[in-house]
Write a protein that holds these residues in place. Structure first.
Motif, PDB file in Angstrom:
ATOM      1  N   PHE A 177     -41.246-117.081 -69.146  1.00 54.04           N
ATOM      2  CA  PHE A 177     -40.881-116.643 -70.493  1.00 54.04           C
ATOM      3  C   PHE A 177     -39.673-115.716 -70.438  1.00 54.04           C
ATOM      4  N   THR A 178     -38.996-115.567 -71.563  1.00 52.47           N
ATOM      5  CA  THR A 178     -37.961-114.559 -71.717  1.00 52.47           C
ATOM      6  C   THR A 178     -38.607-113.356 -72.384  1.00 52.47           C
ATOM      7  N   ALA A 179     -38.540-112.201 -71.740  1.00 44.18           N
ATOM      8  CA  ALA A 179     -39.136-110.982 -72.281  1.00 44.18           C
ATOM      9  C   ALA A 179     -38.066-110.145 -72.966  1.00 44.18           C
ATOM     10  N   VAL A 180     -38.365-109.723 -74.193  1.00 39.59           N
ATOM     11  CA  VAL A 180     -37.508-108.811 -74.942  1.00 39.59           C
ATOM     12  C   VAL A 180     -38.392-107.612 -75.251  1.00 39.59           C
ATOM     13  N   SER A 181     -38.049-106.450 -74.717  1.00 40.72           N
ATOM     14  CA  SER A 181     -38.983-105.333 -74.807  1.00 40.72           C
ATOM     15  C   SER A 181     -38.443-104.138 -75.569  1.00 40.72           C
ATOM     16  N   PHE A 182     -39.388-103.410 -76.162  1.00 42.10           N
ATOM     17  CA  PHE A 182     -39.105-102.218 -76.947  1.00 42.10           C
ATOM     18  C   PHE A 182     -40.179-101.181 -76.662  1.00 42.10           C
ATOM     19  N   ALA A 183     -39.774 -99.908 -76.725  1.00 49.86           N
ATOM     20  CA  ALA A 183     -40.706 -98.815 -76.467  1.00 49.86           C
ATOM     21  C   ALA A 183     -41.385 -98.301 -77.731  1.00 49.86           C
ATOM     22  N   SER A 184     -40.977 -98.814 -78.904  1.00 54.48           N
ATOM     23  CA  SER A 184     -41.608 -98.372 -80.152  1.00 54.48           C
ATOM     24  C   SER A 184     -41.566 -99.482 -81.191  1.00 54.48           C
ATOM     25  N   GLY A 185     -42.464 -99.391 -82.139  1.00 52.39           N
ATOM     26  CA  GLY A 185     -42.478-100.341 -83.244  1.00 52.39           C
ATOM     27  C   GLY A 185     -41.226-100.223 -84.082  1.00 52.39           C
ATOM     28  N   GLU A 186     -40.761 -99.002 -84.271  1.00 56.19           N
ATOM     29  CA  GLU A 186     -39.559 -98.779 -85.063  1.00 56.19           C
ATOM     30  C   GLU A 186     -38.352 -99.463 -84.431  1.00 56.19           C
ATOM     31  N   ALA A 187     -38.212 -99.348 -83.098  1.00 59.81           N
ATOM     32  CA  ALA A 187     -37.086 -99.977 -82.399  1.00 59.81           C
ATOM     33  C   ALA A 187     -37.168-101.494 -82.514  1.00 59.81           C
ATOM     34  N   ALA A 188     -38.351-102.040 -82.406  1.00 58.33           N
ATOM     35  CA  ALA A 188     -38.527-103.486 -82.521  1.00 58.33           C
ATOM     36  C   ALA A 188     -38.172-103.966 -83.926  1.00 58.33           C
ATOM     37  N   LEU A 189     -38.609-103.220 -84.928  1.00 62.07           N
ATOM     38  CA  LEU A 189     -38.328-103.589 -86.316  1.00 62.07           C
ATOM     39  C   LEU A 189     -36.827-103.531 -86.594  1.00 62.07           C
ATOM     40  N   GLU A 190     -36.188-102.487 -86.096  1.00 61.76           N
ATOM     41  CA  GLU A 190     -34.745-102.306 -86.308  1.00 61.76           C
ATOM     42  C   GLU A 190     -33.939-103.403 -85.612  1.00 61.76           C
ATOM     43  N   ALA A 191     -34.367-103.816 -84.422  1.00 63.59           N
ATOM     44  CA  ALA A 191     -33.635-104.835 -83.662  1.00 63.59           C
ATOM     45  C   ALA A 191     -33.764-106.217 -84.284  1.00 63.59           C
ATOM     46  N   ASP A 192     -34.872-106.454 -84.991  1.00 62.07           N
ATOM     47  CA  ASP A 192     -35.086-107.735 -85.664  1.00 62.07           C
ATOM     48  C   ASP A 192     -34.902-108.905 -84.696  1.00 62.07           C
ATOM     49  N   ALA A 193     -35.469-108.768 -83.493  1.00 64.14           N
ATOM     50  CA  ALA A 193     -35.316-109.789 -82.455  1.00 64.14           C
ATOM     51  C   ALA A 193     -36.155-111.024 -82.771  1.00 64.14           C
ATOM     52  N   ALA A 194     -35.583-112.186 -82.539  1.00 66.58           N
ATOM     53  CA  ALA A 194     -36.323-113.435 -82.716  1.00 66.58           C
ATOM     54  C   ALA A 194     -37.408-113.516 -81.650  1.00 66.58           C
ATOM     55  N   ALA A 195     -38.579-114.016 -82.039  1.00 63.36           N
ATOM     56  CA  ALA A 195     -39.697-114.104 -81.101  1.00 63.36           C
ATOM     57  C   ALA A 195     -40.513-115.362 -81.350  1.00 63.36           C
ATOM     58  N   ASP A 196     -41.001-115.933 -80.259  1.00 67.20           N
ATOM     59  CA  ASP A 196     -41.953-117.036 -80.347  1.00 67.20           C
ATOM     60  C   ASP A 196     -43.374-116.502 -80.312  1.00 67.20           C
ATOM     61  N   CYS A 197     -43.546-115.321 -79.730  1.00 68.86           N
ATOM     62  CA  CYS A 197     -44.848-114.656 -79.657  1.00 68.86           C
ATOM     63  C   CYS A 197     -44.597-113.162 -79.479  1.00 68.86           C
ATOM     64  N   LEU A 198     -45.522-112.356 -79.964  1.00 69.69           N
ATOM     65  CA  LEU A 198     -45.449-110.903 -79.829  1.00 69.69           C
ATOM     66  C   LEU A 198     -46.567-110.413 -78.920  1.00 69.69           C
ATOM     67  N   VAL A 199     -46.275-109.408 -78.102  1.00 71.82           N
ATOM     68  CA  VAL A 199     -47.291-108.675 -77.351  1.00 71.82           C
ATOM     69  C   VAL A 199     -47.124-107.232 -77.790  1.00 71.82           C
ATOM     70  N   LEU A 200     -48.093-106.742 -78.564  1.00 74.02           N
ATOM     71  CA  LEU A 200     -47.969-105.421 -79.185  1.00 74.02           C
ATOM     72  C   LEU A 200     -49.077-104.492 -78.738  1.00 74.02           C
ATOM     73  N   ASP A 201     -48.678-103.339 -78.188  1.00 75.92           N
ATOM     74  CA  ASP A 201     -49.654-102.285 -77.929  1.00 75.92           C
ATOM     75  C   ASP A 201     -50.105-101.776 -79.296  1.00 75.92           C
ATOM     76  N   ILE A 202     -51.377-101.548 -79.452  1.00 74.18           N
ATOM     77  CA  ILE A 202     -51.890-101.102 -80.747  1.00 74.18           C
ATOM     78  C   ILE A 202     -51.578 -99.632 -80.978  1.00 74.18           C
ATOM     79  N   HIS A 203     -51.832 -98.807 -79.972  1.00 75.07           N
ATOM     80  CA  HIS A 203     -51.698 -97.360 -80.126  1.00 75.07           C
ATOM     81  C   HIS A 203     -50.339 -96.903 -79.602  1.00 75.07           C
ATOM     82  N   LEU A 204     -49.376 -96.871 -80.511  1.00 73.75           N
ATOM     83  CA  LEU A 204     -48.019 -96.440 -80.201  1.00 73.75           C
ATOM     84  C   LEU A 204     -47.733 -95.140 -80.945  1.00 73.75           C
ATOM     85  N   PRO A 205     -46.841 -94.303 -80.423  1.00 77.91           N
ATOM     86  CA  PRO A 205     -46.433 -93.147 -81.224  1.00 77.91           C
ATOM     87  C   PRO A 205     -45.666 -93.659 -82.441  1.00 77.91           C
ATOM     88  N   GLY A 206     -45.839 -93.020 -83.567  1.00 82.08           N
ATOM     89  CA  GLY A 206     -45.177 -93.506 -84.786  1.00 82.08           C
ATOM     90  C   GLY A 206     -45.918 -94.716 -85.328  1.00 82.08           C
TER      91      GLY A 206
END
Length: 123
Positions: free
Chosen positions: A30-59
């Motif tokens: 797979f191609t991994a596109v990673s972010f350290a926060s939900g806010e960064a992921a939302l701002e980047a608006d990266a295309a994804a075929d699937c998400l792997v999301l930690d539930i308990h994130l700061p913010g």
């Protein structure tokens, strides 16, 4: 032109865990596109075929990130991951993402790859 590998967007605030997830995904083809926060992921608006999301994130939590993406019409398969395996958390993950969308930590790389493959097939 060869098929591109599926793009998996990973949001995880623990740097060592994020690095391990990236390695697992790349080893799984797979191609991994990673972010350290939900806010960064939302701002980047990266295309994804699937998400792997930690539930308990700061913010913004992984649940909130998924809800915002869904409201924006970007509902894609998701795997929620968490170190806090609690029935209410598990129920919410499966309510939002469907059956098979929840992995409590620690989990094996094989379990993650299998869960992603199943979610991608279920599209």
């Amino acid at each position: 032109m060869p098929n591109e590998p599926p793009r998996i967007v990973v949001v995880e605030d623990d740097a060592s865990m994020l690095q391990a997830l990236e390695r697992i995904l790349q080893a799984g083809g797979f191609t991994a596109v990673s972010f350290a926060s939900g806010e960064a992921a939302l701002e980047a608006d990266a295309a994804a075929d699937c998400l792997v999301l930690d539930i308990h994130l700061p913010g913004m939590s992984g649940f909130e990130l998924y809800r915002r993406l869904a409201r924006a019409g970007k509902e894609v398969p998701v795997i929620f991951i968490t170190a806090r395996d609690e029935p209410a958390v598990r129920d919410e993950a499966e309510r939002l993402g469907g059956a098979g969308s929840y992995l409590p930590k620690p989990f094996s790389g094989r379990d993650l790859l299998e869960a992603i493959t199943q979610r991608l097939r279920g599209r």
